[in-house]
Write a protein that holds these residues in place. Structure first.
Motif, PDB file in Angstrom:
ATOM      1  N   UNK A   1       0.829  -1.167   0.000  1.00 33.79           N
ATOM      2  CA  UNK A   1       0.000   0.000   0.000  1.00 33.79           C
ATOM      3  C   UNK A   1       0.885   1.246   0.000  1.00 33.79           C
ATOM      4  N   UNK A   2       0.584   2.194  -0.862  1.00 27.69           N
ATOM      5  CA  UNK A   2       1.375   3.417  -0.986  1.00 27.69           C
ATOM      6  C   UNK A   2       1.107   4.347   0.195  1.00 27.69           C
ATOM      7  N   UNK A   3       2.164   5.042   0.614  1.00 29.82           N
ATOM      8  CA  UNK A   3       2.008   6.004   1.701  1.00 29.82           C
ATOM      9  C   UNK A   3       1.389   7.288   1.170  1.00 29.82           C
ATOM     10  N   UNK A   4       0.673   7.966   2.029  1.00 34.53           N
ATOM     11  CA  UNK A   4       0.052   9.228   1.660  1.00 34.53           C
ATOM     12  C   UNK A   4       1.104  10.331   1.716  1.00 34.53           C
ATOM     13  N   UNK A   5       0.965  11.369   0.878  1.00 33.60           N
ATOM     14  CA  UNK A   5       1.921  12.486   0.920  1.00 33.60           C
ATOM     15  C   UNK A   5       2.042  13.107   2.304  1.00 33.60           C
ATOM     16  N   UNK A   6       0.941  13.191   3.033  1.00 34.84           N
ATOM     17  CA  UNK A   6       0.983  13.757   4.387  1.00 34.84           C
ATOM     18  C   UNK A   6       1.865  12.947   5.311  1.00 34.84           C
ATOM     19  N   UNK A   7       1.830  11.614   5.151  1.00 36.98           N
ATOM     20  CA  UNK A   7       2.678  10.746   5.973  1.00 36.98           C
ATOM     21  C   UNK A   7       4.150  10.987   5.665  1.00 36.98           C
ATOM     22  N   UNK A   8       4.480  11.137   4.386  1.00 36.53           N
ATOM     23  CA  UNK A   8       5.866  11.397   3.997  1.00 36.53           C
ATOM     24  C   UNK A   8       6.345  12.727   4.580  1.00 36.53           C
ATOM     25  N   UNK A   9       5.504  13.750   4.516  1.00 35.06           N
ATOM     26  CA  UNK A   9       5.886  15.059   5.056  1.00 35.06           C
ATOM     27  C   UNK A   9       6.114  14.967   6.558  1.00 35.06           C
ATOM     28  N   UNK A  10       5.258  14.247   7.261  1.00 30.84           N
ATOM     29  CA  UNK A  10       5.399  14.097   8.709  1.00 30.84           C
ATOM     30  C   UNK A  10       6.701  13.367   9.044  1.00 30.84           C
ATOM     31  N   UNK A  11       7.013  12.308   8.293  1.00 26.76           N
ATOM     32  CA  UNK A  11       8.249  11.559   8.528  1.00 26.76           C
ATOM     33  C   UNK A  11       9.462  12.435   8.266  1.00 26.76           C
ATOM     34  N   UNK A  12       9.408  13.206   7.194  1.00 22.79           N
ATOM     35  CA  UNK A  12      10.513  14.107   6.877  1.00 22.79           C
ATOM     36  C   UNK A  12      10.692  15.121   7.999  1.00 22.79           C
ATOM     37  N   UNK A  13       9.592  15.692   8.459  1.00 22.39           N
ATOM     38  CA  UNK A  13       9.642  16.670   9.528  1.00 22.39           C
ATOM     39  C   UNK A  13      10.230  16.065  10.796  1.00 22.39           C
ATOM     40  N   UNK A  14       9.855  14.834  11.104  1.00 19.57           N
ATOM     41  CA  UNK A  14      10.391  14.165  12.289  1.00 19.57           C
ATOM     42  C   UNK A  14      11.901  13.986  12.174  1.00 19.57           C
ATOM     43  N   UNK A  15      12.375  13.610  10.986  1.00 15.68           N
ATOM     44  CA  UNK A  15      13.821  13.422  10.798  1.00 15.68           C
ATOM     45  C   UNK A  15      14.555  14.756  10.918  1.00 15.68           C
ATOM     46  N   UNK A  16      13.993  15.801  10.312  1.00 11.43           N
ATOM     47  CA  UNK A  16      14.629  17.119  10.426  1.00 11.43           C
ATOM     48  C   UNK A  16      14.616  17.606  11.873  1.00 11.43           C
ATOM     49  N   UNK A  17      13.531  17.358  12.557  1.00  9.98           N
ATOM     50  CA  UNK A  17      13.441  17.754  13.964  1.00  9.98           C
ATOM     51  C   UNK A  17      14.524  17.055  14.774  1.00  9.98           C
ATOM     52  N   UNK A  18      14.710  15.764  14.536  1.00  7.29           N
ATOM     53  CA  UNK A  18      15.757  15.022  15.244  1.00  7.29           C
ATOM     54  C   UNK A  18      17.143  15.578  14.914  1.00  7.29           C
ATOM     55  N   UNK A  19      17.390  15.836  13.636  1.00  3.33           N
ATOM     56  CA  UNK A  19      18.702  16.341  13.215  1.00  3.33           C
ATOM     57  C   UNK A  19      18.988  17.705  13.843  1.00  3.33           C
ATOM     58  N   UNK A  20      18.000  18.602  13.797  1.00  2.00           N
ATOM     59  CA  UNK A  20      18.229  19.937  14.350  1.00  2.00           C
ATOM     60  C   UNK A  20      18.256  19.932  15.871  1.00  2.00           C
ATOM     61  N   UNK A  21      17.577  18.993  16.502  1.00  2.00           N
ATOM     62  CA  UNK A  21      17.652  18.882  17.958  1.00  2.00           C
ATOM     63  C   UNK A  21      19.082  18.557  18.375  1.00  2.00           C
ATOM     64  N   UNK A  23      21.995  18.889  16.192  1.00  2.00           N
ATOM     65  CA  UNK A  23      22.945  19.857  15.646  1.00  2.00           C
ATOM     66  C   UNK A  23      22.681  21.281  16.122  1.00  2.00           C
ATOM     67  N   UNK A  24      21.458  21.532  16.573  1.00  2.00           N
ATOM     68  CA  UNK A  24      21.124  22.867  17.041  1.00  2.00           C
ATOM     69  C   UNK A  24      21.649  23.168  18.428  1.00  2.00           C
TER      70      UNK A  24
END
Length: 131
Positions: A1-21, A23-24
């Motif tokens: 089953x294909x993931x929804x675009x909203x799910x991809x955006x949320x996952x991306x945001x979570x990864x960026x949040x982790x990275x900036x937490x 590196x920030x």
């Protein structure tokens, strides 16, 4: 089953949040940038980063080691020493950190110039209110 675009955006945001937490945090990016140049002893890192306490450096190095970005190696003595170096994961951040540095050089004013401009604006605003 294909993931929804909203799910991809949320996952991306979570990864960026982790990275900036990570590196920030103050000094983390600077430490990684220095280690891009090669392995370094704790004492060299402490001398090279103005304003960082040994306690803060130790804390940041431990965090970066726990995340797998750097490797801590204790050297046989005497005298005993500790050397830090980037892991494969840490080295993989190199191109991104260098791009971020290029961006900052191009678009961010040095801190001293920024403080000077802010002080000038405050002075100008004070003069305008006094009229």
């Amino acid at each position: 089953m294909a993931r929804k675009p909203g799910d991809q955006a949320r996952e991306c945001d979570e990864r960026l949040t982790q990275a900036f937490a990570l590196l920030g945090k103050r000094w983390s990016g600077v430490i990684l940038g220095l280690l891009l140049q090669g392995p370094a002893h704790f004492a060299v890192l402490a001398r090279t980063i103005p304003g960082i306490s040994e306690r803060m450096l130790s804390d940041r190095l431990n965090e970066l080691a726990e995340t797998g970005l750097i490797d801590r190696r204790v050297l046989d003595g005497p005298p005993l020493g500790v050397v830090y170096q980037l892991t494969e994961s840490g080295r993989a951040m190199g191109p991104g950190l260098l791009k971020l540095r290029e961006w900052a050089e191009r678009y961010m004013a040095p801190a001293a110039r920024t403080r000077g401009r802010q002080a000038a604006r405050r002075g100008q605003a004070t003069r305008l209110r006094a009229r």
